[in-house]
Design an enzyme around this catalytic site. Structure first.
Site, short mmCIF file in Angstrom:
data_model
loop_
_atom_site.label_atom_id
_atom_site.label_comp_id
_atom_site.label_asym_id
_atom_site.label_seq_id
_atom_site.Cartn_x
_atom_site.Cartn_y
_atom_site.Cartn_z
N ARG A 38 0.93 -1.10 0.13
CA ARG A 38 0.15 0.01 0.00
C ARG A 38 0.84 1.28 0.05
O ARG A 38 0.33 2.44 0.03
CB ARG A 38 -0.73 -0.04 1.17
CG ARG A 38 -2.28 -0.87 1.25
CD ARG A 38 -3.03 -0.72 2.34
NE ARG A 38 -4.28 -0.38 2.63
CZ ARG A 38 -5.21 -1.65 2.51
NH1 ARG A 38 -5.04 -2.68 2.23
NH2 ARG A 38 -6.47 -0.91 2.59
N ARG B 101 -21.65 -2.40 3.55
CA ARG B 101 -20.86 -3.64 3.58
C ARG B 101 -21.04 -4.50 4.91
O ARG B 101 -21.09 -3.81 5.91
CB ARG B 101 -19.54 -3.19 3.34
CG ARG B 101 -18.60 -4.52 3.50
CD ARG B 101 -17.37 -4.26 2.79
NE ARG B 101 -16.26 -3.71 3.65
CZ ARG B 101 -14.96 -3.53 2.99
NH1 ARG B 101 -14.63 -4.17 2.12
NH2 ARG B 101 -14.27 -2.76 4.20
N ARG C 275 -18.05 -3.60 9.92
CA ARG C 275 -16.79 -3.17 10.41
C ARG C 275 -16.53 -1.72 10.95
O ARG C 275 -17.10 -0.83 10.20
CB ARG C 275 -15.56 -3.38 9.26
CG ARG C 275 -15.03 -4.69 9.06
CD ARG C 275 -14.33 -4.86 7.93
NE ARG C 275 -13.21 -3.78 7.74
CZ ARG C 275 -12.37 -3.46 6.65
NH1 ARG C 275 -12.65 -4.66 5.78
NH2 ARG C 275 -11.62 -3.01 6.37
N ARG D 41 -9.78 6.64 4.81
CA ARG D 41 -9.26 5.47 4.27
C ARG D 41 -8.86 5.87 2.66
O ARG D 41 -7.97 5.45 2.22
CB ARG D 41 -10.12 4.35 4.28
CG ARG D 41 -9.74 3.77 5.65
CD ARG D 41 -11.11 2.79 6.03
NE ARG D 41 -11.00 1.48 5.18
CZ ARG D 41 -11.98 1.01 5.06
NH1 ARG D 41 -13.19 1.26 5.38
NH2 ARG D 41 -12.15 -0.27 4.45
P1 ADP Z 1 -9.88 -2.21 2.71
O1 ADP Z 1 -9.05 -2.54 1.35
O2 ADP Z 1 -11.32 -2.45 2.62
O3 ADP Z 1 -9.53 -0.87 3.28
P2 ADP Z 1 -8.22 -3.84 4.30
O4 ADP Z 1 -8.91 -5.01 5.15
O5 ADP Z 1 -7.45 -4.34 3.18
O6 ADP Z 1 -9.27 -2.95 3.84
O7 ADP Z 1 -7.48 -3.07 5.26
C1 ADP Z 1 -8.08 -2.68 6.58
C2 ADP Z 1 -7.01 -1.87 7.38
O8 ADP Z 1 -5.83 -2.40 7.44
C3 ADP Z 1 -6.51 -0.54 6.35
O9 ADP Z 1 -7.47 0.71 6.77
C4 ADP Z 1 -5.20 -0.21 7.33
O10 ADP Z 1 -5.38 0.20 8.38
C5 ADP Z 1 -4.62 -1.81 7.49
N1 ADP Z 1 -3.72 -2.20 6.32
C6 ADP Z 1 -4.23 -3.25 5.70
N2 ADP Z 1 -3.19 -3.70 4.82
C7 ADP Z 1 -2.28 -2.66 5.16
C8 ADP Z 1 -0.97 -2.26 4.45
N3 ADP Z 1 -0.37 -3.01 3.59
N4 ADP Z 1 -0.24 -1.34 5.09
C9 ADP Z 1 -0.80 -0.72 6.11
N5 ADP Z 1 -1.93 -0.67 6.73
C10 ADP Z 1 -2.54 -1.89 6.17
#
Ligand code: ADP
Ligand code: ZN
Length: 221
Positions: free
Chosen positions: A88, A127, A160, A171
């Site tokens: 990310r 969702r 969630r 986000r």
């Molecule tokens: P979505 O894609 O619906 O935002 P995720 O389940 O992928 O949700 O992620 C939920 C949360 O977990 C993110 O908003 C972030 O806070 C954290 N997160 C997940 N993956 C990462 C990542 N690669 N780097 C930093 N934070 C992450």
């Protein structure tokens, strides 16, 4: 085959990931799910990550990178993996490339799932997710057969905490600022395949599987 699913929150990555995993049998690695399991189990990692996640902010790179590298060393990733929600940030992408080079592997394709921000807001606020099997529903577009209950496994569905409107906005901002630059990063490396998911996840999944079939055929000796 090693794949990355890129895309803002709420673009349908989880649904597509399940479809891809079922079709080609590679490990599905979702960093969001890993964090949520750690939070639920009250692990030290979960305690460190939970504040960031509740506010819609990214978890710091150092923590995330360490967690992911441990996960990639597990046996089920040997037959290939699908990264959902990772990388990310550019720092995570660089760390991933270095890690994979170190173990003699590489990324074969990056699937970039696109959706307008307005559609994302709408989808995320409706969702509901199954905490047990990970199935995802939408109150408007894809409601469960029995209200509040997972069709697949019968568990009570959850809303969630980070799917509330204020947190969704944070986000999306984090996505545009930190994650979006990865589109150029992977395009420059010839790995980016973009899909507009306004057509719906079923149609997008078919396009992806078709492209992956072609890629698989092309990479065979
Ligand atoms: P979505 O894609 O619906 O935002 P995720 O389940 O992928 O949700 O992620 C939920 C949360 O977990 C993110 O908003 C972030 O806070 C954290 N997160 C997940 N993956 C990462 C990542 N690669 N780097 C930093 N934070 C992450
Ligand atoms: Zn379920």
């Amino acid at each position: 085959m090693n794949l990355i699913l890129l895309g803002a929150p709420g673009t349908g990555k989880g649904t597509l990931a399940a479809g891809i995993r079922n079709a080609i049998g590679i490990a599905h690695v979702s960093t969001g799910d890993m964090f949520r399991h750690n939070i639920k189990d009250g692990t030290p990692l979960g305690k460190e990550a939970s504040g960031y996640i509740a506010h819609g902010e990214l978890v710091p790179d150092s923590l995330t990178i360490r967690m992911l590298e441990e996960r990639l060393q597990r046996d089920d990733c040997r037959k290939g993996f699908l990264l959902d929600g990772y990388p990310r940030t550019i720092a995570q992408a660089d760390a991933l490339a270095a890690f994979l080079t170190g173990v003699g592997q590489k990324i074969d394709a990056v699937l970039d799932i696109r959706l307008a921000d307005a559609t994302i807001q709408e989808r995320l606020s409706g969702r509901r997710v199954c905490p047990s099997c990970g199935s995802s529903y939408n109150l408007a577009a894809r409601p469960p057969k029995k209200p509040g209950i997972c069709d697949t496994c019968g568990t009570a569905l959850e809303h969630r905490e980070d799917d509330r409107p204020e947190t969704i906005a944070v986000r999306l901002m984090a996505y545009h600022e930190k994650t979006r630059p990865l589109e150029d990063y992977y395009a420059a490396r010839g790995l980016l395949h973009a899909y507009d998911n306004e057509v719906g996840s079923e149609i997008t999944l078919q396009s992806i599987l078709k492209a992956l079939g072609t890629l698989g055929a092309a990479s065979r000796p």
